[in-house]
Motif scaffolding. Structure first.
Motif, PDB file in Angstrom:
ATOM      1  N   MET A 502       9.439   8.164 -19.881  1.00 58.57           N
ATOM      2  CA  MET A 502       9.357   6.921 -19.157  1.00 58.57           C
ATOM      3  C   MET A 502       8.522   5.787 -20.033  1.00 58.57           C
ATOM      4  O   MET A 502       8.971   4.892 -20.363  1.00 58.57           O
ATOM      5  CB  MET A 502       8.777   6.981 -17.935  1.00 58.57           C
ATOM      6  CG  MET A 502       8.618   5.750 -17.108  1.00 58.57           C
ATOM      7  SD  MET A 502       7.846   6.014 -15.549  1.00 58.57           S
ATOM      8  CE  MET A 502       7.449   4.412 -14.933  1.00 58.57           C
ATOM      9  N   GLU A 503       7.303   6.456 -20.690  1.00 59.86           N
ATOM     10  CA  GLU A 503       6.358   5.544 -21.282  1.00 59.86           C
ATOM     11  C   GLU A 503       6.938   5.270 -22.831  1.00 59.86           C
ATOM     12  O   GLU A 503       6.918   4.254 -23.646  1.00 59.86           O
ATOM     13  CB  GLU A 503       5.014   6.175 -21.705  1.00 59.86           C
ATOM     14  CG  GLU A 503       4.591   6.473 -20.152  1.00 59.86           C
ATOM     15  CD  GLU A 503       3.109   7.218 -20.332  1.00 59.86           C
ATOM     16  OE1 GLU A 503       2.869   7.594 -21.372  1.00 59.86           O
ATOM     17  OE2 GLU A 503       2.259   7.509 -19.439  1.00 59.86           O
ATOM     18  N   SER A 504       7.883   6.160 -23.186  1.00 59.07           N
ATOM     19  CA  SER A 504       8.479   6.258 -24.500  1.00 59.07           C
ATOM     20  C   SER A 504       9.563   4.980 -24.572  1.00 59.07           C
ATOM     21  O   SER A 504      10.099   4.504 -25.638  1.00 59.07           O
ATOM     22  CB  SER A 504       9.177   7.353 -25.037  1.00 59.07           C
ATOM     23  OG  SER A 504      10.227   7.819 -24.346  1.00 59.07           O
ATOM     24  N   LEU A 505      10.103   4.846 -23.432  1.00 60.86           N
ATOM     25  CA  LEU A 505      11.007   3.656 -23.294  1.00 60.86           C
ATOM     26  C   LEU A 505      10.650   2.452 -22.777  1.00 60.86           C
ATOM     27  O   LEU A 505      11.083   1.248 -22.538  1.00 60.86           O
ATOM     28  CB  LEU A 505      12.097   4.219 -22.056  1.00 60.86           C
ATOM     29  CG  LEU A 505      13.100   5.428 -22.476  1.00 60.86           C
ATOM     30  CD1 LEU A 505      13.761   5.512 -21.113  1.00 60.86           C
ATOM     31  CD2 LEU A 505      13.705   5.045 -23.538  1.00 60.86           C
ATOM     32  N   GLY A 506       9.080   2.291 -22.766  1.00 68.56           N
ATOM     33  CA  GLY A 506       8.490   1.088 -22.431  1.00 68.56           C
ATOM     34  C   GLY A 506       8.439   0.739 -21.031  1.00 68.56           C
ATOM     35  O   GLY A 506       8.168  -0.484 -20.819  1.00 68.56           O
ATOM     36  N   ILE A 507       8.735   1.670 -20.178  1.00 64.35           N
ATOM     37  CA  ILE A 507       8.612   1.381 -18.729  1.00 64.35           C
ATOM     38  C   ILE A 507       7.360   1.936 -18.321  1.00 64.35           C
ATOM     39  O   ILE A 507       7.074   2.834 -18.153  1.00 64.35           O
ATOM     40  CB  ILE A 507       9.934   2.270 -18.082  1.00 64.35           C
ATOM     41  CG1 ILE A 507      11.056   1.753 -18.614  1.00 64.35           C
ATOM     42  CG2 ILE A 507       9.792   1.948 -16.363  1.00 64.35           C
ATOM     43  CD1 ILE A 507      12.377   2.516 -18.035  1.00 64.35           C
ATOM     44  N   LYS A 508       6.718   0.786 -17.496  1.00 63.62           N
ATOM     45  CA  LYS A 508       5.254   1.113 -17.108  1.00 63.62           C
ATOM     46  C   LYS A 508       5.351   1.900 -15.585  1.00 63.62           C
ATOM     47  O   LYS A 508       6.079   1.422 -14.932  1.00 63.62           O
ATOM     48  CB  LYS A 508       4.477  -0.174 -16.984  1.00 63.62           C
ATOM     49  CG  LYS A 508       2.937  -0.008 -16.757  1.00 63.62           C
ATOM     50  CD  LYS A 508       2.496  -1.728 -16.633  1.00 63.62           C
ATOM     51  CE  LYS A 508       0.995  -1.539 -16.325  1.00 63.62           C
ATOM     52  NZ  LYS A 508       0.258  -2.858 -16.499  1.00 63.62           N
ATOM     53  N   ARG A 509       4.301   2.553 -15.409  1.00 65.87           N
ATOM     54  CA  ARG A 509       4.507   2.955 -14.102  1.00 65.87           C
ATOM     55  C   ARG A 509       4.134   2.212 -13.127  1.00 65.87           C
ATOM     56  O   ARG A 509       3.218   1.415 -13.126  1.00 65.87           O
ATOM     57  CB  ARG A 509       3.269   4.285 -14.146  1.00 65.87           C
ATOM     58  CG  ARG A 509       3.421   5.492 -15.006  1.00 65.87           C
ATOM     59  CD  ARG A 509       2.470   6.317 -14.742  1.00 65.87           C
ATOM     60  NE  ARG A 509       2.187   7.671 -15.918  1.00 65.87           N
ATOM     61  CZ  ARG A 509       1.297   8.197 -16.125  1.00 65.87           C
ATOM     62  NH1 ARG A 509       0.213   8.342 -15.151  1.00 65.87           N
ATOM     63  NH2 ARG A 509       1.397   9.327 -17.088  1.00 65.87           N
ATOM     64  N   ASN A 510       4.673   2.310 -12.002  1.00 63.56           N
ATOM     65  CA  ASN A 510       4.367   1.591 -10.822  1.00 63.56           C
ATOM     66  C   ASN A 510       3.854   2.275  -9.670  1.00 63.56           C
ATOM     67  O   ASN A 510       3.545   3.623  -9.988  1.00 63.56           O
ATOM     68  CB  ASN A 510       5.700   0.784 -10.339  1.00 63.56           C
ATOM     69  CG  ASN A 510       6.720   1.623  -9.672  1.00 63.56           C
ATOM     70  OD1 ASN A 510       6.710   3.056  -9.947  1.00 63.56           O
ATOM     71  ND2 ASN A 510       7.869   1.126  -9.227  1.00 63.56           N
ATOM     72  N   GLN A 511       3.633   1.698  -8.562  1.00 57.54           N
ATOM     73  CA  GLN A 511       2.930   2.569  -7.544  1.00 57.54           C
ATOM     74  C   GLN A 511       3.685   3.698  -7.064  1.00 57.54           C
ATOM     75  O   GLN A 511       3.036   4.787  -6.823  1.00 57.54           O
ATOM     76  CB  GLN A 511       2.766   1.608  -6.330  1.00 57.54           C
ATOM     77  CG  GLN A 511       1.601   2.408  -5.327  1.00 57.54           C
ATOM     78  CD  GLN A 511       1.092   1.348  -4.486  1.00 57.54           C
ATOM     79  OE1 GLN A 511       1.599   0.857  -3.542  1.00 57.54           O
ATOM     80  NE2 GLN A 511      -0.116   0.674  -4.816  1.00 57.54           N
ATOM     81  N   VAL A 512       5.140   3.582  -6.895  1.00 58.71           N
ATOM     82  CA  VAL A 512       6.076   4.688  -6.489  1.00 58.71           C
ATOM     83  C   VAL A 512       5.770   6.087  -7.534  1.00 58.71           C
ATOM     84  O   VAL A 512       5.659   7.093  -7.038  1.00 58.71           O
ATOM     85  CB  VAL A 512       7.601   4.254  -6.368  1.00 58.71           C
ATOM     86  CG1 VAL A 512       8.259   5.360  -6.212  1.00 58.71           C
ATOM     87  CG2 VAL A 512       7.527   3.037  -5.659  1.00 58.71           C
ATOM     88  N   VAL A 513       5.803   5.549  -8.816  1.00 56.98           N
ATOM     89  CA  VAL A 513       5.651   6.756  -9.618  1.00 56.98           C
ATOM     90  C   VAL A 513       4.257   7.357  -9.660  1.00 56.98           C
ATOM     91  O   VAL A 513       4.312   8.699  -9.770  1.00 56.98           O
ATOM     92  CB  VAL A 513       5.973   6.144 -11.191  1.00 56.98           C
ATOM     93  CG1 VAL A 513       5.471   7.316 -12.459  1.00 56.98           C
ATOM     94  CG2 VAL A 513       7.313   5.704 -11.320  1.00 56.98           C
TER      95      VAL A 513
END
Length: 736
Positions: A502-513
């Motif tokens: 997820m982080e490698s794709l540049g997607i930031k963790r949200n509260q659900v994650v």
């Protein structure tokens, strides 16, 4: 300019509203409603009632035919525009909208030449001014009025405001400077049709400055223009000016105001949908107080407001009011009812409305069945079997066929019902039926979640692999679903791998994650790491922990199976306070210190209210409360409020139906060896611990050393928790 002279200072600035003075009803042009019969006063006979164009584009889905009538131009080659959808009630939107202000308007073509075809000689009949023409003969005045009427009609048929103003230029050039209400109303109508409500309001200001008195039709059209411009205060000002002029608002006026309130609300739309519904209902009450009879559009507008507020019960109540008033429901009424019931999960109500719709002779549409299938998916107990039955039924109805939305609802219903095979079948049918574009990342997210629950973690990752192979980009919900599945499957290593991808794709963790990762650490028995993630949430400053966040971290601190299983496996009177549970209590007390939790009042430790807590929060709150009650024993019986009383008794000795947290509270007291009894009142469900039993429980706690924190025996454990200075130092302060 000649046109400006004719209109006595007509302003083109859409943002300027001059001071408005109430106008008198005297001097209103006689026969104004017949001056422009085709363009300005459309009425359609339908079910013994008149359909109107007063609502405008706010609830365009409720008035498709009416808007089409308004845009129709008899005796011309122009075709009416059809906007909105059939029976939608809010799901579909108006397709034809005003182009950008920078778009060049069409070039003006002379329109008064058209008058020659009706026998009007501009050089001989119109060159004289009104006074001279009227002094020569009575028939001259009639000819002038007829000419102005034809000019006004030509203005109203203009395809743009620029073209309409061009007609006025020709009118002035022909020597006619007798603009009347019909002239202004024609210009206002063109602005309204071109979605230029602000400019219409400027024309109204010029009209008042010229001393031309508006009529009822003009006022109602202006309120509709306020609708387009989202000028709520101006709309109510126009209503006030109408009343000051001695005119009585009618059903068109009130319905247009309701529609404007529903769409805009005060403070530029920042009011909640529920507040807008309340304001619309106030207008409805005022309307009834004035003995103005509402029509179908009035009730449809109110029901639309209820649907926007996500209050299906209120929508049904308004529908009953509509039937009680003797107003016949139409397809838009049933569309709103079904959409509201469908999105609200009111499956039984949706099916009853559908039967009533068929009995009323209203033919179902594709959207009708979509709402019903959505109700199957959103119901408290999702019903995939009924959803598939409706799908098969809709294929047998003429002019009704499944679309992409149908299949998405089928997938949702199947996923929620635990029918993963059905979800895969709906997905396959969607692709084979030519609705591949309706397949989105959200569709795959549902399939991933369904696979993890029905077939396990490996199946979920297989669906994820197909998603990537099909070219769909995963989003934060995708990764949250996968991490949650890993937690349920007790595969922490895989969960961490998903987070890295997820982080490698540049997607930031949200509260659900974050929640899913905390749960995964908890299932792995690593409560320390779970607390670290929780601390990161607190320090991020973006998404602060919620009650759900605390419930998840409490479960993680209690071990692999969470609080419920922990209590179920604890022997009565032998609750082992582990380091993880101590950490949960510490987090709870921190939240109490910030005012997040307010279960206990500092001055009254005899009462603990857990009505607003989830199950895991109830466990931790009660343990913390016992800690403080042990330090400062109350002088009266202890009361634990667990919920609102429901069906507690009917005079036949039946017990009430208790909520789950009520049973959880009983288990906590049983686990620590504290006897309790039910205490039901008219308004709440509660547990009671007598003061004698509590004091006896405290007296049985053995004396222990301050550095002894844990013991397999509950009395030693609770005694440690209650008497340890390290654990209780400053505890009272945390309850302030």
């Amino acid at each position: 300019m000649a046109a400006q002279a004719l209109l006595h200072g007509f302003s083109y600035n859409p943002g300027v509203r001059g001071a408005s003075n109430p106008v008198s009803s005297k001097g209103e042009f006689a026969g104004i409603e017949s001056m422009m019969p085709h363009t300005l006063h459309f009425m359609l006979s339908k079910s013994g009632q008149y359909a109107r164009h007063g609502l405008g584009a706010s609830v365009a889905e409720l008035e498709t035919e009416l808007v089409a009538l308004e845009t129709a131009k008899p005796n011309t080659s122009e075709k009416p525009q059809r906007v909105g959808g059939g029976g939608g009630g809010g799901r579909q939107r108006v397709k034809a909208r005003q182009k950008s202000q920078s778009t060049k308007e069409p070039q003006h073509t002379p329109r008064l030449e058209w008058l020659k075809q009706e026998g009007i000689d501009l050089t001989n009949e119109c060159i004289l001014d009104a006074d001279e023409l009227c002094s020569r003969s009575a028939s001259g005045l009639l000819k002038l009025q007829q000419t102005i009427w034809r000019i006004n009609r030509s203005i109203s048929r203009s395809s743009s405001v620029t073209e309409a103003l061009g007609v006025i230029e020709e009118m002035k050039a022909a020597g006619i400077d007798s603009a009347n209400e019909g002239t202004y109303l024609a210009l206002i109508t063109v602005c309204r049709r071109q979605q230029q409500g602000e400019r219409a309001l400027s024309i109204y200001e010029a009209m008042k400055q010229a001393g031309v008195k508006p009529g009822m039709l003009t006022y109602n059209t202006l309120i509709s223009c306020c609708h387009q411009a989202k000028r709520l205060e101006d709309a109510f000002q126009i209503k006030a000016e109408m009343e000051a002029a001695g005119m009585r608002p009618d059903v068109v006026t009130y319905t247009a105001l309701m529609a404007l309130v529903v769409k805009t609300g005060p403070y530029r739309g920042r009011s909640s949908p529920a507040q807008r519904l309340g304001k619309a209902l106030e207008l409805y009450k005022e309307m009834l107080d004035r003995s103005i009879r509402p029509d179908a559009i009035t009730f449809n507008t109110l029901m639309f407001a209820g649907a926007q507020a996500k209050l299906p019960g209120k929508v049904l109540e308004i529908y009953r009011m509509m039937i009680a008033a003797g107003v016949t429901a139409n397809k838009f009424t049933f569309g709103i009812l079904l959409e509201s019931a469908g999105s609200g999960g009111r499956l039984k109500a949706a099916l009853e409305v559908f039967n009533e719709m068929c009995a009323a002779g209203v033919a179902p549409q594709t959207s009708t069945y979509n709402f019903l299938i959505e109700a199957c998916a959103s119901a408290p107990h999702p019903n995939a079997e009924k959803a598939w039955a409706l799908y098969e039924e809709m294929k047998t109805i003429d002019n009704v066929s499944p679309n992409g939305q149908t299949y998405n609802h089928l997938i949702t219903a199947s996923c929620k019902s635990g029918d993963h095979a059905g979800a895969l079948r709906a997905h396959e049918l969607m692709r084979n039926s030519g609705f591949s574009k309706a397949v989105t990342s959200s569709t795959f997210n549902k399939l991933i979640q369904s696979a993890s629950k029905s077939e396990g973690l490996d199946s979920a990752f297989q669906v994820y692999k197909k998603m990537r192979e099909a070219g769909y980009k995963p989003d934060v919900i995708t990764f949250g679903t996968l991490v949650s599945a890993c937690g349920q499957g007790k595969d922490l290593a895989r969960a961490l791998t998903v987070c890295e991808e997820m982080e490698s794709l540049g997607i930031k963790r949200n509260q659900v994650v974050q929640h899913a990762l905390i749960g995964a650490y908890g299932q792995a028995g690593q409560w320390q790491n779970a607390v670290d993630i929780f601390r990161m949430m607190q320090q991020s400053g973006e998404e602060q922990p919620t009650a759900l966040s605390y419930g998840i971290i409490f479960d993680a601190c209690f071990g692999k199976e969470g609080t419920n299983v922990f209590l179920d496996t604890s022997e009565p009177g032998k609750l082992d306070i582990t380091p993880g549970i101590e950490a949960a209590i510490g987090l709870y007390e921190e939240a109490v210190a910030t005012g997040f939790f307010k279960n206990v009042v500092e001055d009254d430790l005899s009462r603990c209210d857990v009505r607003n807590m989830n199950c895991s929060g109830t466990v931790v709150a009660l343990l913390a409360w016992l800690l403080h009650a042990g330090q400062n024993p109350p002088t009266s019986d202890l009361i634990i409020v667990t919920g609102i009383s429901k069906g507690e008794g009917d005079g036949k000795g039946r017990k009430g139906r208790y909520r789950k947290k009520h049973s959880v509270a009983e288990k906590v007291l049983q686990a620590v060896g504290l006897p309790c009894k039910q205490l039901n009142t008219v308004t709440m469900q509660a547990l009671s611990v007598s003061l004698e039993a509590f004091n006896h429980w405290l007296s049985d706690l053995p004396e222990i050393e301050d550095d002894c924190y844990f013991n397999e025996d509950v009395t030693s454990t609770v005694g440690t928790l209650l008497n340890s200075s390290e654990h209780t130092e400053g505890a009272t302060d945390n309850f302030r």
